[in-house]
Design an enzyme around this catalytic site. Structure first.
Site, short mmCIF file in Angstrom:
data_model
loop_
_atom_site.label_atom_id
_atom_site.label_comp_id
_atom_site.label_asym_id
_atom_site.label_seq_id
_atom_site.Cartn_x
_atom_site.Cartn_y
_atom_site.Cartn_z
N LYS A 40 -6.21 142.74 100.80
CA LYS A 40 -6.99 143.80 100.21
C LYS A 40 -7.86 143.30 99.07
O LYS A 40 -8.84 143.93 98.70
CB LYS A 40 -6.03 144.87 99.62
CG LYS A 40 -5.12 145.51 100.63
CD LYS A 40 -4.04 146.33 99.87
CE LYS A 40 -3.01 146.85 100.85
NZ LYS A 40 -1.73 147.10 100.19
N GLY A 41 -7.48 142.17 98.48
CA GLY A 41 -8.05 141.73 97.21
C GLY A 41 -9.56 141.60 97.16
O GLY A 41 -10.18 141.83 96.13
N ASP A 97 -11.08 136.98 97.33
CA ASP A 97 -11.03 137.28 95.90
C ASP A 97 -10.80 136.01 95.08
O ASP A 97 -11.49 135.76 94.10
CB ASP A 97 -9.98 138.35 95.57
CG ASP A 97 -8.58 138.03 96.11
OD1 ASP A 97 -8.40 136.97 96.76
OD2 ASP A 97 -7.68 138.84 95.89
N ASP A 100 -6.36 129.96 95.15
CA ASP A 100 -5.36 129.40 94.25
C ASP A 100 -4.81 128.12 94.90
O ASP A 100 -5.43 127.06 94.77
CB ASP A 100 -4.29 130.46 93.99
CG ASP A 100 -3.26 130.03 92.96
OD1 ASP A 100 -3.51 129.06 92.23
OD2 ASP A 100 -2.20 130.67 92.86
N LYS A 129 -9.40 128.92 91.21
CA LYS A 129 -8.38 128.35 90.32
C LYS A 129 -8.00 127.02 90.93
O LYS A 129 -7.33 126.97 91.97
CB LYS A 129 -7.14 129.25 90.42
CG LYS A 129 -6.68 129.94 89.18
CD LYS A 129 -5.25 130.45 89.44
CE LYS A 129 -5.10 131.91 89.17
NZ LYS A 129 -3.71 132.38 89.43
N ASP A 157 -4.55 142.22 92.29
CA ASP A 157 -3.43 143.09 91.95
C ASP A 157 -2.33 142.42 91.17
O ASP A 157 -2.15 141.21 91.18
CB ASP A 157 -2.81 143.65 93.24
CG ASP A 157 -2.08 142.55 94.04
OD1 ASP A 157 -2.73 141.53 94.36
OD2 ASP A 157 -0.89 142.71 94.30
N ARG A 163 -5.67 147.05 90.93
CA ARG A 163 -6.83 146.63 91.72
C ARG A 163 -8.07 147.43 91.34
O ARG A 163 -9.20 146.98 91.52
CB ARG A 163 -6.57 146.86 93.22
CG ARG A 163 -5.51 145.96 93.82
CD ARG A 163 -5.53 146.14 95.34
NE ARG A 163 -4.34 145.61 96.00
CZ ARG A 163 -4.18 144.34 96.37
NH1 ARG A 163 -5.11 143.45 96.11
NH2 ARG A 163 -3.08 143.96 96.99
#
Ligand code: IMP
Ligand code: MG
Length: 172
Positions: A40-41, A97, A100, A129, A157, A163
């Site tokens: 969803k991000g 989004d 990482d 990141k 989130d 969010r």
């Protein structure tokens, strides 16, 4: 709850999106392209970015993955919703989004290449990141490089909450 600090304001994000959109518009040209959000991000970034793309031959699609349990990487990535458009032989841009470890994206790429066979894949991430990177991949377009903070808002989130914040923040 710890105090939330603003990392990037709504204005900063929108400004950067306009710059990225200019580059993506050059890549797209007049070709047919499917722009895919990883749910969803990525949804908020995706919605803002998409409205800055000018081609009339863009289709939207979505993939949903789960990789995190309680804010920690579970190390496993599961595709919980697959694409619905036929992208075979088409150019695609995948919107994420945050990168990482990169394991989520690596899994998405392998899945899409194997099962959907697009002609060309580009990666666009809002946040990068690099501190915990495990997968060998780089994004074609990056909104912002960030240090190893857990960030929330603008689609990102904290255990499914926050969010909806219009900016990107982090807990101090
Ligand atoms: P990766 O597989 O480790 O690259 O993680 C990617 C996914 O983890 C992203 O799609 C996000 O949903 C989530 N994630 C990683 N870091 C953060 C963060 O700082 N805040 C919120 N979600 C994060
Ligand atoms: Mg997430």
């Amino acid at each position: 709850m710890d105090k939330l600090k603003v990392l990037f304001s709504q204005e900063q994000i929108m400004h950067r999106i306009e710059e990225i959109a200019e580059d993506i518009n050059k890549y797209i040209g007049n070709d047919e392209v499917v722009v895919i959000a990883n749910l969803k991000g990525a949804i908020i970034f995706y919605a803002d970015l998409l409205r800055k793309l000018s081609s009339t031959k863009i289709r939207m699609d979505f993939i949903e993955t789960q990789s995190y349990i309680d804010n920690k990487s579970s190390g496993r990535v599961k595709i919980t919703r697959d694409l619905s458009e036929n992208i075979e032989g088409k150019k695609i841009v995948i919107i994420e989004d945050i990168l990482d470890t990169g394991l989520t994206f690596e899994h998405i790429l392998n899945h899409i290449k194997y099962f959907h066979q697009p002609s060309d894949i580009k990666i666009c991430v809002l946040l990068n990141k690099t501190a915990n990177r495990q997968a060998d991949l780089t994004a074609d377009w990056v909104g912002f490089d960030i240090p190893d903070h857990y960030v929330v808002g603008y689609g990102l989130d904290d255990n499914q909450y926050l969010r909806n914040l219009p900016y990107i923040g982090y807990f101090n």
